[in-house]
Design a protein around this motif. Structure first.
Motif, PDB file in Angstrom:
ATOM      1  N   ALA A   1      -2.942 -10.715   0.017  1.00  0.00           N
ATOM      2  CA  ALA A   1      -1.717  -9.721   0.374  1.00  0.00           C
ATOM      3  C   ALA A   1      -1.904  -8.952   1.688  1.00  0.00           C
ATOM      4  CB  ALA A   1      -1.585  -8.776  -0.836  1.00  0.00           C
ATOM      5  N   GLY A   2      -2.661  -9.637   2.301  1.00  0.00           N
ATOM      6  CA  GLY A   2      -2.834  -9.010   3.747  1.00  0.00           C
ATOM      7  C   GLY A   2      -1.500  -9.159   4.565  1.00  0.00           C
ATOM      8  N   TRP A   3      -0.590  -9.922   4.202  1.00  0.00           N
ATOM      9  CA  TRP A   3       0.865 -10.119   4.913  1.00  0.00           C
ATOM     10  C   TRP A   3       1.433  -8.867   4.791  1.00  0.00           C
ATOM     11  CZ3 TRP A   3       3.706  -9.031   0.963  1.00  0.00           C
ATOM     12  CH2 TRP A   3       3.487  -9.528  -0.338  1.00  0.00           C
ATOM     13  N   LEU A   4       0.978  -7.834   3.907  1.00  0.00           N
ATOM     14  CA  LEU A   4       1.800  -6.686   4.167  1.00  0.00           C
ATOM     15  C   LEU A   4       1.549  -6.065   5.317  1.00  0.00           C
ATOM     16  CD1 LEU A   4       1.029  -5.134   0.308  1.00  0.00           C
ATOM     17  CD2 LEU A   4       3.458  -5.345   1.370  1.00  0.00           C
ATOM     18  N   SER A   5       0.491  -6.149   5.918  1.00  0.00           N
ATOM     19  CA  SER A   5       0.087  -5.097   7.298  1.00  0.00           C
ATOM     20  C   SER A   5       0.994  -5.594   8.167  1.00  0.00           C
ATOM     21  CB  SER A   5      -1.109  -5.529   7.395  1.00  0.00           C
ATOM     22  OG  SER A   5      -1.391  -6.709   7.812  1.00  0.00           O
TER      23      SER A   5
ATOM     24  N   ALA B   1       0.122  -1.427   3.258  1.00  0.00           N
ATOM     25  CA  ALA B   1      -1.268  -2.226   2.995  1.00  0.00           C
ATOM     26  C   ALA B   1      -2.344  -1.368   2.781  1.00  0.00           C
ATOM     27  CB  ALA B   1      -1.547  -3.268   4.032  1.00  0.00           C
TER      28      ALA B   1
ATOM     29  N   GLU C   1       3.097 -15.206   1.772  1.00  0.00           N
ATOM     30  CA  GLU C   1       3.916 -14.392   1.199  1.00  0.00           C
ATOM     31  C   GLU C   1       5.109 -15.044   0.732  1.00  0.00           C
ATOM     32  OE1 GLU C   1       7.725 -11.893   0.880  1.00  0.00           O
ATOM     33  OE2 GLU C   1       7.106 -13.498   2.441  1.00  0.00           O
TER      34      GLU C   1
ATOM     35  N   PHE D   1       1.583  -1.407   8.081  1.00  0.00           N
ATOM     36  CA  PHE D   1       0.043  -1.175   7.829  1.00  0.00           C
ATOM     37  C   PHE D   1      -0.201  -0.054   6.780  1.00  0.00           C
ATOM     38  CE2 PHE D   1      -3.987   0.676   8.673  1.00  0.00           C
ATOM     39  CZ  PHE D   1      -4.928  -0.200   8.644  1.00  0.00           C
TER      40      PHE D   1
ATOM     41  N   ALA E   1      -6.879  -8.466  -0.054  1.00  0.00           N
ATOM     42  CA  ALA E   1      -6.900  -8.314   1.520  1.00  0.00           C
ATOM     43  C   ALA E   1      -6.575  -9.899   1.893  1.00  0.00           C
ATOM     44  CB  ALA E   1      -8.339  -8.017   1.975  1.00  0.00           C
TER      45      ALA E   1
ATOM     46  N   ILE F   1      -3.481  -2.247  -1.365  1.00  0.00           N
ATOM     47  CA  ILE F   1      -4.593  -2.938  -1.566  1.00  0.00           C
ATOM     48  C   ILE F   1      -5.673  -2.374  -2.278  1.00  0.00           C
ATOM     49  CG2 ILE F   1      -6.403  -4.178  -0.346  1.00  0.00           C
ATOM     50  CD1 ILE F   1      -4.519  -5.071   1.735  1.00  0.00           C
TER      51      ILE F   1
END
Length: 560
Positions: A72-76, A83, A458, A80, A69, A87
C-alpha cells in the motif's frame, strides 16, 4: 540483550518478515496467486513455538509494517501524511492476529486457529477509523481464479480469506512435527481441514455453474489517460490547474465524439469536469474569497449552471447529435450539508436531452487525499492540506455522502435499467454495493481517477475488489477510469472486457463499449451481509479471551 534471549525475538521476526514479503507477492499486482496458500506458513510456525509477549508483538508489528509498506505504499504518491497514518495503524492487525493465534492454537487445530485469528485481524482493520483500510486482504490475491471466488456470494471477501488462511494453517500444522511441535488437532485433522478449505470453494464454484444472465444495456466507457505527469508539464510550462483541467475535459470529449457507438449510457470517470456543478437557488454563493483554500476564488450558482450548460449539454450531449445517450460523469459538486455549502465528489446522470436526472455523492473518502480527519481541531491541518494540494491539485476538504443512490434510465430499445454508482475508494467496501443490489439495481458502475497513484499496484487492487463486489452481489461491474484499469466484470467476477492497447491496461487512452450482462439471481451475501466475518471475529476474540495463559506462563500453543 543476552544471547539466550535473542532467539526469542529473532525467530518470530524473521518469520514475520518472510510472511510479509510472501503476502505482498500474492496480492493483486504481482499476482502470484499460488503464494496465497503458503504466505502465512512461516508466521504461523513461529507463533506455535515458545516465546510471546512484547517480543512476539514487536515481530508481528514489524511484519505488518513491511507488508503494508510494500502493498500500500502507493498512498504516499498522493498523500504522504495518509500513508504515514494508514500503514502504522493497519500494521496493528498483524499484532491482533498473532495474539489471537497464540491463544487459539492451544486448544484448536492450527488450521481453524489461523483462519479465525487472521480473519479477526483483517475484519477489525476494515472497521478501524477513520473509515477503515480494507486493502491487502488475503483472499484478494485470488481475484483471477474465478472458480475459487464463487463462495464470496455466501460470506463475502472475508470468507475467501478465512478459507485461504485455513489452508495456510493446515500446511503449518502438517509441518509443525518437523520442528518438534505436536499440533492439537493432529496430522489427520489438519490435513482434512486443509483439503476442505481448498477443495470446498472449488467444488462449490464448479457445481454452481455460470450465473444466468440476460443482455443488458450498451455502455461506453471513456479512458483519456490524462496523467499527473501531463499536469506537471502544464504547470511547469506556465499553465495552471484550470488549463490542465480543461485539457483533461477536452481529451474525454474528443474520445466520446470519436466513439463508434456511445451506447445507451456514456460514462466518464471520476471528477472529469474542469469546473464544479451544484445545487442552489439563483444568486446563492457557493464559496467566497479565501473561504476554501485551493477552491475557486468566487463561485456561485450561476457559474455552476453556466459550466453545466457549456461542458455537458453543448459540449457533449448536443455534440453527439442523433447518437445522444444518457451521460454519467464525475464532477466536484456543491451541495448543502448541515446548513452550509460543502464540496462533494459526485457522479451526475444526464438524460439525452441534457436534463440532470440524479446524482450520487461519494460515501467513502480517502483519508489524507480527499479529507483531513479532525482538520478543524488541528492548528496545522490547513498547512498540511496545502502541502497535499501542491501534489494532488486540490485541498482535501470534501464532504462525504450519506448513502447509496439508485439510478434509472431507459435504453434506446425502450427497456428500463437500474444501476448503482461507486466512486474510486467506494470500490473497496461491500456495504454500498450490497445496499444498491438490495434496492434492485441491474448492475454497478464505478467511476475512478487513480492517476494520482501513478503506475502502481493500486489499480490492480481496486480491480480485484470489483471482482469480489460482482460475485458478492451477483451484479456486473463496469469501471470507467482515467488512466486504468477500465473494464467490465461479469456477475461471476470474470474480467470479460478490458480497455487495452498493445498489451497495456494502464496509461493508455481509448473507449470501451460493452453490453452489460444482467443476472437473474441474487446471493446469500445480499441477505446476511458481513455476518460471517463479524461472527468469526467475535468467536476468535471470545475464545482468545477465555484461553488466557494461566498465571501468565509462557506455555507454547503446541506440545513439544
Amino acid at each position: 540483550m543476552s544471547g539466550g534471549r535473542s532467539p526469542s525475538l529473532l525467530r518470530p521476526l524473521i518469520a514475520s518478515l518472510a510472511s510479509a514479503l510472501l503476502l505482498a507477492l500474492s496480492q493483486p499486482g504481482p499476482d502470484l496467486a499460488p503464494v496465497t496458500f503458503l504466505a502465512l506458513v512461516p508466521w504461523t510456525l513461529a507463533r506455535l513455538g515458545p516465546g510471546g509477549g512484547a517480543r512476539a508483538w514487536l515481530a508481528d508489528y514489524a511484519g505488518g509494517l513491511v507488508f503494508f509498506a510494500a502493498s500500500a505504499g502507493w498512498l504516499s504518491h498522493v498523500a504522504f501524511v495518509a500513508a504515514a497514518i494508514v500503514i502504522p495503524v493497519s500494521a496493528l492487525s498483524f499484532v491482533v492476529s498473532g495474539w489471537a493465534l497464540r491463544r487459539l492454537a492451544r486448544r484448536l487445530p492450527v488450521s481453524l486457529a489461523v483462519a479465525l485469528a487472521w480473519t479477526a485481524g483483517e475484519y477489525l482493520r476494515s472497521l478501524c477509523p477513520p473509515g477503515g483500510f480494507p486493502m491487502g486482504i488475503l483472499g484478494a490475491g485470488l481475484y483471477r481464479v474465478p472458480l475459487l471466488l464463487q463462495v464470496a456470494d455466501l460470506g463475502g471477501m472475508f470468507l475467501v480469506s478465512f478459507l485461504v488462511a485455513g489452508v495456510n494453517g493446515a500446511l503449518a500444522g502438517l509441518l509443525a512435527p518437523r520442528l518438534g511441535l505436536r499440533p492439537r488437532g493432529g496430522l489427520r485433522v489438519e490435513g482434512a481441514c486443509g483439503l476442505l478449505a481448498l477443495l470446498g470453494p472449488a467444488v462449490y464454484g464448479g457445481a454452481r455453474g455460470p450465473t444466468p444472465t440476460v443482455e443488458g444495456p450498451v455502455v461506453t466507457l471513456v479512458q483519456a489517460n490524462v496523467s499527473e505527469a501531463s499536469k506537471r508539464e502544464v504547470q511547469t510550462g506556465g499553465g495552471d490547474a484550470e488549463e490542465w483541467a480543461r485539457s483533461l475535459y477536452q481529451a474525454h470529449r474528443r474520445l466520446s465524439l470519436a466513439a463508434a457507438d456511445p451506447g445507451d449510457l456514456l460514462v466518464w470517470p471520476e471528477t472529469m469536469l474542469p469546473f464544479p456543478l451544484g445545487n442552489g437557488k439563483p444568486g446563492e454563493v457557493f464559496v467566497e474569497a479565501g473561504e476554501l483554500p485551493g477552491g475557486p476564488f468566487h463561485y456561485e450558482v450561476a457559474d455552476a449552471q453556466a459550466a453545466e450548460e457549456e461542458l455537458v449539454r453543448r459540449g457533449v450531449i448536443e455534440a453527439l447529435r442523433e447518437r445522444k445517450p444518457h451521460f454519467l460523469v464525475g464532477a466536484l459538486f456543491y451541495d448543502r450539508l448541515e446548513g452550509r455549502f460543502r464540496l462533494f465528489n459526485t457522479a451526475v446522470l444526464f438524460s439525452p436531452k441534457g436534463e440532470r436526472i440524479d446524482w450520487y455523492h461519494k460515501v467513502h473518502l480517502v483519508p489524507g487525499g480527499e479529507v483531513l480527519p479532525w482538520r478543524r481541531a488541528l492548528p496545522f491541518a490547513d498547512a498540511v492540506g496545502r502541502w497535499i494540494e501542491s501534489w494532488a491539485g486540490y485541498f482535501p476538504d470534501l464532504a462525504g455522502g450519506r448513502g447509496p443512490k439508485r439510478f434509472t434510465f431507459r435504453a434506446r430499445d425502450g427497456k428500463e435499467w437500474r444501476f448503482g454508482v461507486g466512486i474510486c475508494w467506494d470500490n473497496a467496501y461491500s456495504d454500498l454495493f450490497r445496499a444498491n443490489a438490495r434496492e434492485g439495481v441491474d448492475f454497478h458502475v464505478v467511476l475512478s481517477n487513480e492517476a494520482h497513484f501513478l503506475d502502481s499496484y493500486e489499480m490492480e487492487q481496486l480491480l480485484a475488489h470489483a471482482a469480489f463486489r460482482a460475485v458478492e452481489t451477483r451484479r456486473a461491474v463496469v469501471r470507467a477510469t482515467n488512466t486504468g484499469i477500465t473494464a467490465l466484470l461479469t456477475p461471476d467476477g470474470r474480467v470479460a472486457a478490458v480497455l487495452e492497447r498493445e498489451g497495456r491496461r494502464k496509461d493508455v487512452a481509448g473507449t470501451l463499449t460493452v453490453r452489460v450482462p444482467v443476472a437473474e439471481r441474487g446471493s446469500l451475501f445480499l441477505r446476511i451481509g458481513e455476518a460471517f466475518p463479524a461472527g468469526a471475529t467475535a468467536v476468535a476474540l471470545l475464545l482468545a479471551g477465555l484461553l488466557r495463559r494461566r498465571g501468565g506462563a509462557a506455555e507454547s500453543p503446541c506440545s513439544a
